[in-house]
Design an enzyme around this catalytic site. Structure first.
Site, PDB file in Angstrom:
ATOM      1  N   LYS A  95      -9.008  -0.512   0.421  1.00 10.62           N
ATOM      2  CA  LYS A  95      -7.737  -0.893   0.739  1.00 10.62           C
ATOM      3  C   LYS A  95      -7.594  -1.702   1.902  1.00 10.62           C
ATOM      4  O   LYS A  95      -6.759  -2.690   1.922  1.00 10.62           O
ATOM      5  CB  LYS A  95      -6.966   0.433   0.854  1.00 10.62           C
ATOM      6  CG  LYS A  95      -5.354   0.368   0.968  1.00 10.62           C
ATOM      7  CD  LYS A  95      -4.841   0.820   2.274  1.00 10.62           C
ATOM      8  CE  LYS A  95      -3.357   0.442   2.509  1.00 10.62           C
ATOM      9  NZ  LYS A  95      -2.919   1.039   3.764  1.00 10.62           N
ATOM     10  N   ASP A 139      -1.580   1.676  -1.614  1.00  9.21           N
ATOM     11  CA  ASP A 139      -1.501   2.985  -0.680  1.00  9.21           C
ATOM     12  C   ASP A 139      -0.917   3.958  -1.529  1.00  9.21           C
ATOM     13  O   ASP A 139      -0.561   4.020  -2.621  1.00  9.21           O
ATOM     14  CB  ASP A 139      -0.769   2.493   0.530  1.00  9.21           C
ATOM     15  CG  ASP A 139       0.795   2.615   0.370  1.00  9.21           C
ATOM     16  OD1 ASP A 139       1.052   2.360  -0.604  1.00  9.21           O
ATOM     17  OD2 ASP A 139       1.545   2.209   1.311  1.00  9.21           O
TER      18      ASP A 139
END
Length: 206
Positions: free
Chosen positions: A121, A139
Site C-alpha cells: 500500500k 486502505d
C-alpha cells in the site's frame, strides 16, 4: 443495478463532490511522502501532519535520517502509534536508500517494497502520488466502501485492489482512490453515523 452501473454512479458522484483532491499527507518530495505514508499506518493523516514538520526539520533526506539514532527518531515521532517499530524502520529505510540507491527513492514496486516499513500500500501511494504512475492504493476506507457498494467481494485489500483496477479505467485510478478516501471520512465513517452516506442509499434504494 449492475456492478458496472453502480461503479459509474460512484465515480460521477465523487467527481461532483471532489473535483480536485489534494494529497492528504504533507510532503515536499518522494522521500518525505514515503516517510509520511509509512508513519500513517494505524494513525490518522491529521496526526502524521502534526508530527512530520518537526521530523522533517531535522531529517528531510535519507542521509540526515540515517545519521539519527533510533531513539532520536522515536522521540520525534513518539505521538504516533507503533513509534518503536516505525523509528527502527525509518532508520533502516534511510540506510538502505543511502547505501543501495544513492539516496534516491526508487520508482519500482519491487525496490520500494524491499525497504523497511514499506508494504504494497505504501509503495502504491508513492508510485501514484510521488511519481504519477497509475496505481490504486487500497486502505481500510476503500476496502470498506467498495464492499458496502458491492463492487468487491474481496476478503482483503489485495483482492479489493484487483477488483478496483478491473472496474475503473487506469486513467482515473490516482484521483479516484483519493476521492473514495475523502468520501469515507466525510460521509461514511467506520465508526459513527451513516446518515450522510447518500451514495450507498442511492445505489440500494428500493
Amino acid at each position: 443495478m449492475t456492478k458496472k452501473q453502480r461503479a459509474k454512479i460512484v465515480q460521477e458522484e465523487l467527481e461532483k463532490l471532489y473535483p480536485e483532491v489534494p494529497i492528504p499527507l504533507e510532503h515536499k518530495d518522494a522521500y518525505t511522502l514515503m516517510v509520511a505514508v509509512a508513519l500513517s499506518a494505524q494513525t490518522t493523516d491529521k496526526k502524521v501532519n502534526q508530527v512530520t514538520p518537526a521530523l522533517f526539520a531535522v531529517a528531510d533526506t535519507p542521509e540526515k535520517m540515517a545519521k539519527l539514532s533510533v531513539g532520536e527518531i522515536k522521540e520525534l515521532i513518539k505521538e504516533i502509534g507503533l513509534s518503536n517499530s516505525k523509528a527502527k524502520n525509518l532508520k533502516k529505510m534511510a540506510e538502505v536508500l543511502v547505501e543501495k540507491h544513492n539516496s534516491v527513492v526508487p520508482d519500482t514496486y519491487e525496490e520500494l517494497e524491499e525497504l523497511a516499513g514499506v508494504g504494497h500500500k505504501t509503495a502504491s501511494v508513492v508510485m501514484s502520488q510521488g511519481f504519477g504512475f497509475p496505481a490504486f492504493p487500497v486502505d481500510t476506507h476503500i476496502h470498506r466502501l467498495m464492499t458496502q457498494w458491492k463492487l468487491t467481494s474481496g476478503k482483503n485489500v489485495v483482492e479489493t485492489e484487483r477488483d478496483a483496477k478491473s472496474i475503473w479505467k487506469e486513467s482515473v485510478w490516482n484521483k479516484l482512490h483519493l476521492q473514495i478516501i475523502f468520501y469515507g471520512r466525510e460521509y461514511s465513517p467506520a465508526r459513527g453515523s451513516q446518515e450522510k452516506d447518500y451514495i450507498t442509499k442511492r445505489l440500494f434504494e428500493k
